[in-house]
Design an enzyme around this catalytic site. Structure first.
Site, mmCIF file in Angstrom:
data_model
loop_
_atom_site.group_PDB
_atom_site.id
_atom_site.type_symbol
_atom_site.label_atom_id
_atom_site.label_comp_id
_atom_site.label_asym_id
_atom_site.label_seq_id
_atom_site.Cartn_x
_atom_site.Cartn_y
_atom_site.Cartn_z
ATOM 1 N N CYS A 113 37.789 28.749 -35.191
ATOM 2 C CA CYS A 113 38.298 27.533 -34.535
ATOM 3 C C CYS A 113 39.243 26.743 -35.448
ATOM 4 O O CYS A 113 40.052 25.958 -34.969
ATOM 5 C CB CYS A 113 37.140 26.639 -34.106
ATOM 6 N N HIS A 258 40.329 19.929 -32.328
ATOM 7 C CA HIS A 258 39.976 21.233 -31.754
ATOM 8 C C HIS A 258 39.125 20.991 -30.516
ATOM 9 O O HIS A 258 38.189 20.188 -30.540
ATOM 10 C CB HIS A 258 39.200 22.052 -32.792
ATOM 11 N N ASN A 288 37.032 26.200 -24.377
ATOM 12 C CA ASN A 288 37.313 26.336 -25.801
ATOM 13 C C ASN A 288 38.081 27.639 -26.027
ATOM 14 O O ASN A 288 37.512 28.717 -25.876
ATOM 15 C CB ASN A 288 35.972 26.327 -26.550
HETATM 16 N N1 ACO Z 1 23.645 26.495 -17.895
HETATM 17 C C1 ACO Z 1 22.452 25.976 -17.607
HETATM 18 N N2 ACO Z 1 21.473 25.848 -18.528
HETATM 19 C C2 ACO Z 1 21.748 26.235 -19.787
HETATM 20 C C3 ACO Z 1 23.002 26.764 -20.140
HETATM 21 C C4 ACO Z 1 23.950 26.902 -19.138
HETATM 22 N N3 ACO Z 1 25.177 27.384 -19.375
HETATM 23 N N4 ACO Z 1 22.975 27.053 -21.444
HETATM 24 C C5 ACO Z 1 21.769 26.716 -21.917
HETATM 25 N N5 ACO Z 1 21.025 26.219 -20.907
HETATM 26 C C6 ACO Z 1 19.657 25.731 -20.945
HETATM 27 C C7 ACO Z 1 18.903 26.236 -22.131
HETATM 28 O O1 ACO Z 1 18.368 27.510 -21.872
HETATM 29 C C8 ACO Z 1 17.830 25.184 -22.291
HETATM 30 O O2 ACO Z 1 16.814 25.444 -21.368
HETATM 31 P P1 ACO Z 1 15.265 25.220 -21.796
HETATM 32 O O3 ACO Z 1 15.158 23.779 -22.138
HETATM 33 O O4 ACO Z 1 14.539 25.614 -20.576
HETATM 34 O O5 ACO Z 1 15.075 26.130 -22.948
HETATM 35 C C9 ACO Z 1 18.528 23.903 -21.862
HETATM 36 O O6 ACO Z 1 19.693 24.311 -21.113
HETATM 37 C C10 ACO Z 1 18.989 23.061 -23.017
HETATM 38 O O7 ACO Z 1 19.618 23.900 -23.949
HETATM 39 P P2 ACO Z 1 20.153 23.386 -25.289
HETATM 40 O O8 ACO Z 1 20.795 24.499 -26.052
HETATM 41 O O9 ACO Z 1 19.082 22.578 -25.967
HETATM 42 O O10 ACO Z 1 21.276 22.432 -24.728
HETATM 43 P P3 ACO Z 1 22.035 21.320 -25.468
HETATM 44 O O11 ACO Z 1 21.777 20.045 -24.787
HETATM 45 O O12 ACO Z 1 21.886 21.406 -26.944
HETATM 46 O O13 ACO Z 1 23.538 21.731 -25.139
HETATM 47 C C11 ACO Z 1 25.424 22.871 -26.042
HETATM 48 C C12 ACO Z 1 24.037 23.020 -25.491
HETATM 49 C C13 ACO Z 1 26.334 22.290 -24.995
HETATM 50 C C14 ACO Z 1 25.960 24.238 -26.467
HETATM 51 C C15 ACO Z 1 25.324 21.928 -27.245
HETATM 52 O O14 ACO Z 1 24.381 22.370 -28.159
HETATM 53 C C16 ACO Z 1 26.619 21.774 -27.910
HETATM 54 O O15 ACO Z 1 27.499 21.102 -27.443
HETATM 55 N N6 ACO Z 1 26.773 22.386 -29.085
HETATM 56 C C17 ACO Z 1 28.014 22.410 -29.783
HETATM 57 C C18 ACO Z 1 28.463 23.753 -29.792
HETATM 58 C C19 ACO Z 1 29.775 23.958 -29.158
HETATM 59 O O16 ACO Z 1 30.316 23.207 -28.388
HETATM 60 N N7 ACO Z 1 30.318 25.045 -29.552
HETATM 61 C C20 ACO Z 1 31.592 25.415 -29.124
HETATM 62 C C21 ACO Z 1 32.007 26.558 -29.915
HETATM 63 S S1 ACO Z 1 31.943 26.217 -31.583
HETATM 64 C C22 ACO Z 1 33.238 25.379 -31.987
HETATM 65 O O17 ACO Z 1 34.268 25.528 -31.399
HETATM 66 C C23 ACO Z 1 33.085 24.411 -33.046
#
Ligand code: ACO
Length: 331
Positions: A113, A258, A288
């Site tokens: 990224c 980004h 992304n």
């Molecule tokens: N749709 C529906 N439910 C989902 C999905 C989806 N696509 N993905 C995960 N879930 C579920 C999980 O299984 C979990 O269920 P559970 O509670 O029954 O186990 C629940 O949603 C919550 O999951 P978490 O991973 O705890 O969700 P969180 O609120 O942390 O959000 C996210 C996840 C959006 C990825 C968050 O962690 C985030 O924004 N992280 C940053 C990472 C990112 O944006 N990376 C991009 C690439 S890296 C970069 O470019 C820097």
């Protein structure tokens, strides 16, 4: 010493729009979940047969036209991607071949990224030391073919899109224009927090049935850790860049972060105390696109009239590695 100016911008994204609702047909997810957590409404995915080089060439042609330059003016290509068309050679040589750049060098760069910001530092150094006058810097990504689009891979699959962005960089002596400074960091301690394990050169063979069965061919991420580090490191490195130039956050005319996740960009904005009109986001439309997010966003910002001569522009990125960085330039 000359400075490096961005004299042309361009981008290209595939025509195929994949909405959040489209994804619900492939996996257990919902438009509401994706919008709330990421701000993404749709992304572009390539049709089978479109290569990263194809997209990069289209973005590059647009950037060259914008610059009023011919491909023959380009002296070197710097191309950032984590999704090369082939294991080797890098995508850069295919782009150079298609653009007819003769024997101009093609430098492929792997900083995920942060690839565009890393590429900007490399290009800027090459221009300032008079190695080259004109460099084509490209960020391109095909994420869609590497994602697990079943419910098992939904945490990653909903985030990513495909696309390419390019800038033409050129040496300038114009007062008050060009790159002021670039600041890069990496912390390999966190390499496995966000990564693609396979193919792996140290395993024999590099890709195996086990890699498929154990899902090592798909990218994996500890989302919360990525979020936490991203919203700390990006404001920190923007602060480092501002301080190096004796500038403050009020001086920023446009921050292009980004496009990892809208929530990350909003938190970065908040921590820096920037207003909405100081920040550009377009993740809603493209998801992304990794190394391509900043040059695509820049190209759109230019076409929306968001930048005027002399404006202070800041890029910042964070991603797999971890790698992160920031750049400041006068438009
Ligand atoms: N749709 C529906 N439910 C989902 C999905 C989806 N696509 N993905 C995960 N879930 C579920 C999980 O299984 C979990 O269920 P559970 O509670 O029954 O186990 C629940 O949603 C919550 O999951 P978490 O991973 O705890 O969700 P969180 O609120 O942390 O959000 C996210 C996840 C959006 C990825 C968050 O962690 C985030 O924004 N992280 C940053 C990472 C990112 O944006 N990376 C991009 C690439 S890296 C970069 O470019 C820097």
């Amino acid at each position: 010493m000359p400075r490096t100016a961005i004299v042309g911008t361009g981008h290209w994204v595939p025509a195929r729009v994949v909405t959040n609702d489209d994804l619900t047909e492939l996996m257990d997810t919902s438009d509401a979940w994706i919008r709330e957590r990421t701000g993404i409404e749709e992304r572009r995915w390539v049709e089978s047969g479109t290569t990263g080089a194809d997209m990069a060439v289209r973005a590059s042609r647009m950037a060259l036209e914008d610059a009023g330059l011919a491909a023959s003016d380009v002296e070197a290509v710097v191309l950032a991607t984590l999704s090369p068309d082939h294991f080797f050679p890098g995508t850069g040589v295919f782009v150079a071949r298609e653009l007819g750049l003769g024997t101009a060098p093609a430098i492929d760069l792997r900083a995920q990224c942060s690839g565009f910001v890393y590429g900007l530092q490399v290009s800027d150094a090459l221009i300032r030391t008079r190695q080259y006058r004109t460099i084509l810097l490209i960020g391109v990504e095909i994420q869609s073919t590497g994602l697990d689009v079943s419910t098992d891979g939904r945490d990653m699959a909903v985030l990513f899109g495909d696309g390419a962005g390019a800038v033409v960089l050129q040496a300038t002596d114009e007062e008050g224009r060009g790159v002021l400074s670039t600041h890069l960091h990496a912390e390999g301690e966190f390499a496995e927090i966000l990564w693609g394990d396979a193919p792996a050169s140290w395993r024999h063979p590099r890709i195996s049935r086990e890699d498929f069965e154990q899902r090592r061919i798909y990218p994996s991420m500890v989302g919360r850790d990525v979020f936490r580090h991203a919203v700390t490191r990006m404001p920190e490195v923007v602060g480092e860049a501002l301080e190096a130039n004796d500038l403050g956050t009020d001086d920023i005319d446009l921050l292009i972060p980004h496009q990892a996740n809208l929530r990350i960009s909003q938190m970065v904005q908040k921590r820096l105390g920037l207003s909405d009109d100081q920040v550009f986001n377009n993740i809603r439309k493209y998801g992304n696109t990794t190394a391509a997010t900043i040059p695509i966003a820049l190209s759109e910002a230019v076409r929306e009239g968001r930048l005027g001569r002399g404006d202070l522009v800041c890029f910042t990125a964070f991603g797999s590695g971890f790698t992160w960085g920031a750049a400041l330039l006068r438009w």
